[in-house]
Design a protein around this motif. Structure first.
Motif, PDB file in Angstrom:
ATOM      1  N   GLY A  32      17.095  16.913   4.144  1.00  0.00           N
ATOM      2  CA  GLY A  32      17.063  18.356   3.946  1.00  0.00           C
ATOM      3  C   GLY A  32      15.732  18.833   3.403  1.00  0.00           C
ATOM      4  N   SER A  33      15.684  20.152   3.134  1.00  0.00           N
ATOM      5  CA  SER A  33      14.446  20.715   2.598  1.00  0.00           C
ATOM      6  C   SER A  33      14.242  20.134   1.201  1.00  0.00           C
ATOM      7  CB  SER A  33      14.504  22.232   2.546  1.00  0.00           C
ATOM      8  OG  SER A  33      15.472  22.643   1.622  1.00  0.00           O
ATOM      9  N   GLY A  34      13.039  19.752   0.923  1.00  0.00           N
ATOM     10  CA  GLY A  34      12.741  19.092  -0.344  1.00  0.00           C
ATOM     11  C   GLY A  34      13.112  17.622  -0.325  1.00  0.00           C
ATOM     12  N   GLY A  35      13.494  17.143   0.854  1.00  0.00           N
ATOM     13  CA  GLY A  35      13.880  15.742   0.987  1.00  0.00           C
ATOM     14  C   GLY A  35      12.672  14.842   1.181  1.00  0.00           C
ATOM     15  N   GLY A  36      12.938  13.595   1.398  1.00  0.00           N
ATOM     16  CA  GLY A  36      11.902  12.589   1.581  1.00  0.00           C
ATOM     17  C   GLY A  36      12.334  11.316   0.898  1.00  0.00           C
ATOM     18  N   VAL A  37      11.374  10.519   0.463  1.00  0.00           N
ATOM     19  CA  VAL A  37      11.690   9.290  -0.249  1.00  0.00           C
ATOM     20  C   VAL A  37      11.007   9.311  -1.614  1.00  0.00           C
ATOM     21  CG1 VAL A  37      12.053   7.888   1.823  1.00  0.00           C
ATOM     22  CG2 VAL A  37       9.778   8.006   0.799  1.00  0.00           C
ATOM     23  N   VAL A  72       0.844  -1.205   0.000  1.00  0.00           N
ATOM     24  CA  VAL A  72       0.000   0.000   0.000  1.00  0.00           C
ATOM     25  C   VAL A  72       0.876   1.251   0.000  1.00  0.00           C
ATOM     26  CG1 VAL A  72      -1.664   1.327   1.383  1.00  0.00           C
ATOM     27  CG2 VAL A  72      -1.963  -1.148   1.097  1.00  0.00           C
ATOM     28  N   LEU A  73       1.903   1.278   0.824  1.00  0.00           N
ATOM     29  CA  LEU A  73       2.798   2.427   0.923  1.00  0.00           C
ATOM     30  C   LEU A  73       3.551   2.648  -0.382  1.00  0.00           C
ATOM     31  CD1 LEU A  73       4.541   3.665   3.923  1.00  0.00           C
ATOM     32  CD2 LEU A  73       6.040   3.188   2.011  1.00  0.00           C
ATOM     33  N   MET A  74       4.054   1.577  -0.983  1.00  0.00           N
ATOM     34  CA  MET A  74       4.775   1.699  -2.253  1.00  0.00           C
ATOM     35  C   MET A  74       3.835   2.181  -3.360  1.00  0.00           C
ATOM     36  SD  MET A  74       8.059   1.062  -2.071  1.00  0.00           S
ATOM     37  CE  MET A  74       8.551   0.518  -3.712  1.00  0.00           C
ATOM     38  N   SER A  75       2.595   1.742  -3.324  1.00  0.00           N
ATOM     39  CA  SER A  75       1.614   2.205  -4.316  1.00  0.00           C
ATOM     40  C   SER A  75       1.380   3.700  -4.171  1.00  0.00           C
ATOM     41  CB  SER A  75       0.295   1.448  -4.165  1.00  0.00           C
ATOM     42  OG  SER A  75       0.478   0.078  -4.429  1.00  0.00           O
ATOM     43  N   ALA A  76       1.287   4.173  -2.937  1.00  0.00           N
ATOM     44  CA  ALA A  76       1.112   5.618  -2.700  1.00  0.00           C
ATOM     45  C   ALA A  76       2.333   6.381  -3.191  1.00  0.00           C
ATOM     46  CB  ALA A  76       0.860   5.885  -1.221  1.00  0.00           C
ATOM     47  N   ALA A  77       3.518   5.852  -2.955  1.00  0.00           N
ATOM     48  CA  ALA A  77       4.738   6.505  -3.439  1.00  0.00           C
ATOM     49  C   ALA A  77       4.752   6.533  -4.972  1.00  0.00           C
ATOM     50  CB  ALA A  77       5.972   5.794  -2.903  1.00  0.00           C
ATOM     51  N   ALA A  78       4.280   5.477  -5.594  1.00  0.00           N
ATOM     52  CA  ALA A  78       4.240   5.418  -7.062  1.00  0.00           C
ATOM     53  C   ALA A  78       3.266   6.435  -7.631  1.00  0.00           C
ATOM     54  CB  ALA A  78       3.859   4.011  -7.521  1.00  0.00           C
ATOM     55  N   ARG A  79       2.192   6.717  -6.916  1.00  0.00           N
ATOM     56  CA  ARG A  79       1.223   7.714  -7.382  1.00  0.00           C
ATOM     57  C   ARG A  79       1.821   9.118  -7.396  1.00  0.00           C
ATOM     58  NH1 ARG A  79      -1.517   4.945  -4.163  1.00  0.00           N
ATOM     59  NH2 ARG A  79      -3.241   3.618  -4.648  1.00  0.00           N
ATOM     60  N   GLN A  80       2.911   9.313  -6.696  1.00  0.00           N
ATOM     61  CA  GLN A  80       3.593  10.608  -6.673  1.00  0.00           C
ATOM     62  C   GLN A  80       4.528  10.742  -7.874  1.00  0.00           C
ATOM     63  OE1 GLN A  80       2.819  12.897  -4.316  1.00  0.00           O
ATOM     64  NE2 GLN A  80       1.378  11.375  -3.574  1.00  0.00           N
ATOM     65  N   CYS A  81       4.345   9.888  -8.854  1.00  0.00           N
ATOM     66  CA  CYS A  81       5.145   9.870 -10.085  1.00  0.00           C
ATOM     67  C   CYS A  81       6.555   9.357  -9.843  1.00  0.00           C
ATOM     68  CB  CYS A  81       5.189  11.233 -10.769  1.00  0.00           C
ATOM     69  SG  CYS A  81       3.559  11.833 -11.217  1.00  0.00           S
ATOM     70  N   GLY A  82       6.850   8.895  -8.649  1.00  0.00           N
ATOM     71  CA  GLY A  82       8.125   8.259  -8.373  1.00  0.00           C
ATOM     72  C   GLY A  82       9.318   9.186  -8.269  1.00  0.00           C
ATOM     73  N   VAL A 127       9.165  12.636  -7.278  1.00  0.00           N
ATOM     74  CA  VAL A 127       8.986  13.709  -6.308  1.00  0.00           C
ATOM     75  C   VAL A 127       9.138  13.122  -4.908  1.00  0.00           C
ATOM     76  CG1 VAL A 127       7.377  15.435  -5.425  1.00  0.00           C
ATOM     77  CG2 VAL A 127       7.395  14.885  -7.865  1.00  0.00           C
ATOM     78  N   PRO A 128      10.125  13.588  -4.133  1.00  0.00           N
ATOM     79  CA  PRO A 128      10.279  13.045  -2.778  1.00  0.00           C
ATOM     80  C   PRO A 128       9.052  13.345  -1.911  1.00  0.00           C
ATOM     81  CG  PRO A 128      12.242  14.265  -3.433  1.00  0.00           C
ATOM     82  CD  PRO A 128      11.178  14.546  -4.449  1.00  0.00           C
ATOM     83  N   ILE A 129       8.707  12.390  -1.077  1.00  0.00           N
ATOM     84  CA  ILE A 129       7.568  12.530  -0.176  1.00  0.00           C
ATOM     85  C   ILE A 129       7.987  11.984   1.186  1.00  0.00           C
ATOM     86  CG2 ILE A 129       6.577  10.328  -0.941  1.00  0.00           C
ATOM     87  CD1 ILE A 129       3.795  11.581  -0.505  1.00  0.00           C
ATOM     88  N   HIS A 130       7.544  12.632   2.243  1.00  0.00           N
ATOM     89  CA  HIS A 130       7.910  12.211   3.596  1.00  0.00           C
ATOM     90  C   HIS A 130       7.065  11.028   4.047  1.00  0.00           C
ATOM     91  CE1 HIS A 130      10.627  15.532   4.425  1.00  0.00           C
ATOM     92  NE2 HIS A 130       9.790  16.283   3.741  1.00  0.00           N
ATOM     93  N   ALA A 131       7.636  10.228   4.925  1.00  0.00           N
ATOM     94  CA  ALA A 131       6.924   9.074   5.469  1.00  0.00           C
ATOM     95  C   ALA A 131       5.625   9.513   6.150  1.00  0.00           C
ATOM     96  CB  ALA A 131       7.811   8.312   6.452  1.00  0.00           C
ATOM     97  N   LYS A 134       8.930   2.843   9.767  1.00  0.00           N
ATOM     98  CA  LYS A 134       9.638   1.559   9.801  1.00  0.00           C
ATOM     99  C   LYS A 134       9.670   0.935   8.400  1.00  0.00           C
ATOM    100  CE  LYS A 134       9.300  -3.043  11.864  1.00  0.00           C
ATOM    101  NZ  LYS A 134       8.597  -3.887  12.844  1.00  0.00           N
ATOM    102  N   LEU A 135       8.532   0.986   7.701  1.00  0.00           N
ATOM    103  CA  LEU A 135       8.472   0.426   6.356  1.00  0.00           C
ATOM    104  C   LEU A 135       9.356   1.206   5.388  1.00  0.00           C
ATOM    105  CD1 LEU A 135       4.683  -0.429   6.116  1.00  0.00           C
ATOM    106  CD2 LEU A 135       6.600  -2.053   6.100  1.00  0.00           C
ATOM    107  N   VAL A 136       9.316   2.522   5.461  1.00  0.00           N
ATOM    108  CA  VAL A 136      10.146   3.352   4.585  1.00  0.00           C
ATOM    109  C   VAL A 136      11.619   2.990   4.781  1.00  0.00           C
ATOM    110  CG1 VAL A 136      10.993   5.722   4.273  1.00  0.00           C
ATOM    111  CG2 VAL A 136       8.543   5.257   4.242  1.00  0.00           C
ATOM    112  N   SER A 137      12.035   2.834   6.020  1.00  0.00           N
ATOM    113  CA  SER A 137      13.432   2.473   6.297  1.00  0.00           C
ATOM    114  C   SER A 137      13.782   1.121   5.695  1.00  0.00           C
ATOM    115  CB  SER A 137      13.685   2.445   7.802  1.00  0.00           C
ATOM    116  OG  SER A 137      13.522   3.719   8.356  1.00  0.00           O
ATOM    117  N   GLY A 138      12.923   0.132   5.893  1.00  0.00           N
ATOM    118  CA  GLY A 138      13.179  -1.201   5.357  1.00  0.00           C
ATOM    119  C   GLY A 138      13.153  -1.245   3.838  1.00  0.00           C
ATOM    120  N   LEU A 139      12.214  -0.520   3.239  1.00  0.00           N
ATOM    121  CA  LEU A 139      12.121  -0.493   1.776  1.00  0.00           C
ATOM    122  C   LEU A 139      13.312   0.247   1.171  1.00  0.00           C
ATOM    123  CD1 LEU A 139       8.290   0.151   1.613  1.00  0.00           C
ATOM    124  CD2 LEU A 139       9.459  -1.936   0.816  1.00  0.00           C
TER     125      LEU A 139
END
Length: 168
Positions: A60-65, A12-22, A24-28, A44-49
């Motif tokens: 930093g600013s504009g950071g994320g995954v 589910v989390l990876m699908s949400a990240a994919a919807r961000q066009c992959g 654009v960084p997004i925070h957990a 925890k999932l973001v760290s493991g993935l």
């Protein structure tokens, strides 16, 4: 066989990240908010993935995954294995495991590798990109069998033109 909640949440989390066009960084925290996954679990999932090489983190600013590869190049098997480890339907398909009471006399044991490979192959055949596309309406149910063609799908517009009048 049932996926753990953590593996389910990872998909589910990876699908949400994919919807961000992959790209654009997004925070957990934002992924948690979008998906309903509790914040600490999302972190925890973001760290493991990220450790598994499926997400790339930046500070930093504009950071994320963001996705480490295009969504079409990431499959469900990889996501599950990032959380659960190798997919193994029985203990006898896991390398080095010898804890089965039937070991040595089981006639099915040599075949479990084929069964396990088929299940893993099926999961590997489902890309993350396919999980973010809406399924067509079929038989009146979203995600039903793909038997409906675009002309079979009724228009959401309830008005119809008949004999020069518009009826509701």
């Amino acid at each position: 066989m049932r996926l753990s909640n953590l593996a389910d949440y990872a998909v589910v989390l990876m699908s949400a990240a994919a919807r961000q066009c992959g790209s654009v960084p997004i925070h957990a925290a934002m992924l948690a908010e979008q998906t309903g996954i509790p914040g600490p679990t999302a972190q925890k999932l973001v760290s493991g993935l990220a450790r598994a090489g499926l997400l790339v983190a930046s500070r930093g600013s504009g950071g994320g995954v963001r996705l480490a590869r295009p969504a079409a190049a990431i499959n469900v098997a990889e996501i599950i294995e990032a959380v659960e480890g190798p997919i193994a339907l029985t203990s006898c398909v896991e390398e080095g495991r010898h804890d089965c009471a039937l070991e040595g006399s089981c006639k099915v044991q040599p075949h479990w590798g084929v069964v396990n490979g088929a299940v893993r192959g099926a999961l590997a055949g489902i890309s993350l990109a396919s999980l973010v596309k809406p399924l067509p309406l079929a038989g009146g149910v979203w995600g039903g069998p793909e038997t409906a063609t675009p002309t079979d799908i009724p228009s959401p517009n309830l008005s119809r033109k008949r004999e020069g009048r518009i009826e509701a």
